[in-house]
Design a protein around this motif. Structure first.
Motif, short mmCIF file in Angstrom:
data_model
loop_
_atom_site.label_atom_id
_atom_site.label_comp_id
_atom_site.label_asym_id
_atom_site.label_seq_id
_atom_site.Cartn_x
_atom_site.Cartn_y
_atom_site.Cartn_z
N ARG A 343 0.83 -1.20 0.00
CA ARG A 343 0.00 0.00 0.00
C ARG A 343 0.87 1.26 0.00
NH1 ARG A 343 -4.61 0.21 4.60
NH2 ARG A 343 -5.26 2.33 4.18
N ALA A 344 1.99 1.20 0.74
CA ALA A 344 2.86 2.36 0.84
C ALA A 344 3.46 2.72 -0.52
CB ALA A 344 3.98 2.09 1.85
N SER A 368 12.55 1.73 -12.78
CA SER A 368 13.88 1.43 -13.32
C SER A 368 14.98 2.14 -12.54
CB SER A 368 13.95 1.79 -14.81
OG SER A 368 13.67 3.16 -14.98
N GLU A 369 15.20 3.42 -12.83
CA GLU A 369 16.36 4.13 -12.26
C GLU A 369 16.41 4.08 -10.73
OE1 GLU A 369 18.73 5.16 -14.04
OE2 GLU A 369 17.74 4.87 -15.99
N ILE A 370 15.27 4.30 -10.10
CA ILE A 370 15.29 4.39 -8.63
C ILE A 370 15.37 3.01 -7.99
CG2 ILE A 370 13.93 5.12 -6.62
CD1 ILE A 370 13.34 7.69 -8.14
N GLU A 380 15.65 -0.28 1.23
CA GLU A 380 14.22 -0.42 0.97
C GLU A 380 13.72 0.92 0.44
OE1 GLU A 380 12.26 -3.13 1.29
OE2 GLU A 380 14.05 -4.27 1.84
N MET A 381 12.56 0.87 -0.20
CA MET A 381 11.98 2.10 -0.77
C MET A 381 11.82 3.20 0.28
SD MET A 381 10.98 3.58 -3.51
CE MET A 381 10.68 2.40 -4.84
N ASP A 382 11.45 2.83 1.50
CA ASP A 382 11.21 3.89 2.49
C ASP A 382 12.50 4.54 2.99
OD1 ASP A 382 12.12 1.85 4.05
OD2 ASP A 382 10.28 1.60 5.22
N ALA A 383 13.66 4.00 2.60
CA ALA A 383 14.93 4.62 2.97
C ALA A 383 15.49 5.45 1.82
CB ALA A 383 15.93 3.54 3.39
N SER A 384 14.76 5.53 0.73
CA SER A 384 15.25 6.25 -0.45
C SER A 384 15.54 7.72 -0.13
CB SER A 384 14.21 6.16 -1.57
OG SER A 384 14.57 7.02 -2.63
N PRO A 385 16.66 8.26 -0.60
CA PRO A 385 16.94 9.68 -0.36
C PRO A 385 16.07 10.60 -1.22
CG PRO A 385 18.65 8.72 -1.76
CD PRO A 385 17.75 7.58 -1.34
N ILE A 386 15.41 10.04 -2.21
CA ILE A 386 14.60 10.86 -3.12
C ILE A 386 13.21 11.08 -2.50
CG2 ILE A 386 13.75 11.11 -5.49
CD1 ILE A 386 16.81 10.69 -5.30
N THR A 387 12.91 12.34 -2.22
CA THR A 387 11.59 12.65 -1.64
C THR A 387 10.55 12.71 -2.76
OG1 THR A 387 11.76 15.02 -1.97
CG2 THR A 387 12.69 14.13 0.10
#
Ligand code: ADP
Ligand code: MG
Ligand code: ZN
Length: 497
Positions: A343-344, A368-370, A380-387
């Motif tokens: 869901r997130a 792809s890129e991210i 994990e996705m929730d640690a991504s630096p991209i807001t």
């Protein structure tokens, strides 16, 4: 060591029809246990999350947890079950050291929900058709404690008991014997877990035992009118292992029958290291739990008003969300499936897709890129630096052609390396734009001169060829030409050419 697979010819395998039904147990994410006020949390010092009720001390009475009922109703509706307005708790009597009361409070002939279904891709999924798997019932019960056999100095001679888990609220979800292949089993479980996660009733963490599955497997000759005798495979702790266990079990049973033997009704354990199942105990035919209505609890009544109130918390479910996302954002079914896996993730995509110029650009960036960079960094996705804003900015810049894909990749690399948002990197490193029209004009003229064939196409009426020239000039300017100016000049020069 025994060979993991039984060798049977395809002809022999083809004579038989496997039949599988699943019993899934899920622990509910309630604050407290099912019938007492003890905290409902995994782990903890052994025997610290206990009280007279969950220890089964004489005279202690159960009180039903309202949140557990609400979660049961939510989950039941999400798998299309009918909710029974008046359901009854029952005692399932059996002796086991981790079951101090000598019975488990469960539901028997009047479970809270029945007659549901779940759609899965048929067979191995290659035909593209979906198949409906019936769900017999969903009922509420309580978990038992745990026996600890290892990790103590005297483990050889003693077993220890931890009753922290005792009384944890569970749902048991029983399928009809409608599954026919190991792949259908895998898909059913994957989809069921996804739905349970969406409704938020469980964390479905298999390592911690919050989702457990027993697979009932039988085989019969194709066309037979009666199912064969089933064996139940227990204690498998991942969906992939369950798929392997079912596969093994089907072939084992066929081999037994081909040898002139009979399949025994029993429980079997999956041994992952050896890739086979072992007999655990034969299920005595007179397996008698002597169910009777729980005298210490009144019937559970979930009236229409309460049901409606509970169901207001029902979110859009994965299947419906996938369909809507494909329709609304024009993304591929594969991308939609990727996003709706949690869901997130779906929320994140949708938030960005609503803000960005092109939802499809957001989708391709994310998948792809991210994703690639997250995987490389082990994040994990929730640690991504991209807001969210960084993602929208990156997608918009790529969509308008203001930055080249090479530049985009370099900036994303920097963002991941420094753990900075994309917008921070862009603000610092954004290319100097060339807004001097004479400089751009010169580049346009060069590109036009070098591509006479495309110029002819343009003049022949194929005006979309202008995009080719825009791209070429952008490349020649190393992505620095002002895009608005560039577009204008390309069309002007082409019309003049
Ligand atoms: P039991 O009383 O032995 O627990 P149930 O009738 O309650 O058996 O069924 C338990 C599970 O086994 C259900 O998921 C059901 O679909 C499945 N099942 C029942 N009969 C068969 C069979 N012959 N082969 C495979 N699965 C079966
Ligand atoms: Mg059963
Ligand atoms: Zn308790």
């Amino acid at each position: 060591m025994m060979a993991a697979s039984v060798s049977l010819s395809p002809d022999v395998l083809a004579k038989y029809q496997p039949v599988i039904g699943l019993e899934v147990h899920v622990q509910l994410l309630t604050e407290t246990k099912a019938f007492c006020g003890c905290i409902n949390r995994y782990g903890g010092e052994p025997n610290t999350h206990v009280c007279p009720t969950c220890l089964g001390l004489p005279g202690a009475l159960p009180v039903l947890n309202r949140q557990a009922v609400e979660y049961a109703v939510l989950a039941a509706r999400a798998i299309h079950c009918e909710i029974r307005e008046r359901s009854v708790f029952a005692r399932k009597n059996y002796f086991y050291p981790d079951n101090p009361k000598g019975y488990q409070i469960s539901q028997f002939d009047k479970p809270i929900a029945e007659h549901g279904w779940l759609d899965v891709p048929e067979g191995d999924g290659s035909s593209g058709t979906m198949k409906r798997i019936g769900i017999t019932r969903l009922h509420m019960e309580e978990d038992a404690g745990k026996s600890l056999h290892d990790g103590f100095a005297d483990s050889v001679s003693r077993t220890y008991i931890d009753l922290n888990r005792c009384g944890t609220p569970l749902l048991e979800i029983v399928s009809e014997p409608d599954l026919r292949t190991p792949d259908e089993v895998f898909e059913y479980l994957t989809r069921l877990k996804e739905i349970l996660l969406y409704t938020g009733v469980s964390d479905c963490n298999m390592e911690e035992g919050s989702l457990r599955c027993d697979a009932n497997v039988s085989v019969m000759l194709k066309g037979a009118s009666q199912f064969g005798t089933k064996a139940e495979v227990k204690n498998v702790n991942s969906f992939r292992y369950i798929r392997s266990a079912v596969h093994y079990e089907i072939e084992r049973q066929i081999a037994v029958i081909e040898d002139g033997g009979r399949v025994v009704q029993e429980s079997r354990l999956w041994n992952n290291a050896e890739g086979r199942t072992y007999s655990m105990r034969s299920k005595e035919q007179a397996h008698d739990y002597r169910y009777f209505p729980e005298p210490d609890l009144p019937a559970l009544v979930v009236g229409a008003a309460w049901q409606a109130e509970i169901l207001r918390a029902l979110p859009e479910l994965p299947e419906a969300r996938r369909a809507r996302m494909i329709d609304e954002y024009g993304i591929s079914p594969q991308d939609a499936a990727t996003f709706t896996s949690t869901r997130a993730f779906a929320d994140q995509f949708e938030a960005a897709a609503k803000k960005a110029r092109s939802p499809r650009r957001v989708a391709s960036l994310l998948t792809s890129e991210i994703t690639m960079r997250l995987r490389a960094a082990g994040m994990e996705m929730d640690a991504s630096p991209i807001t969210l804003d960084g993602l929208v900015l990156a997608a918009d810049l790529a969509e308008s052609g203001e930055i080249s894909s090479k530049m985009l990749k370099a900036m994303l690399d920097t963002a991941f390396l420094n753990r900075e948002d994309f917008s921070v990197v862009y603000a610092r490193e954004k290319p100097q734009q060339i807004s001097d029209s004479s400089v751009i004009e010169k580049l346009v003229e060069e590109v036009i001169a070098a591509n006479p064939r495309q110029v002819e196409q343009f003049k022949g009426g194929k005006r979309t060829v202008s995009a080719f020239f825009v791209g070429q000039v952008m490349k020649a300017s190393k992505g620095q030409a002002n895009p608005a100016l560039l577009n204008e000049l390309v069309v002007k020069k082409l019309d003049e050419a």
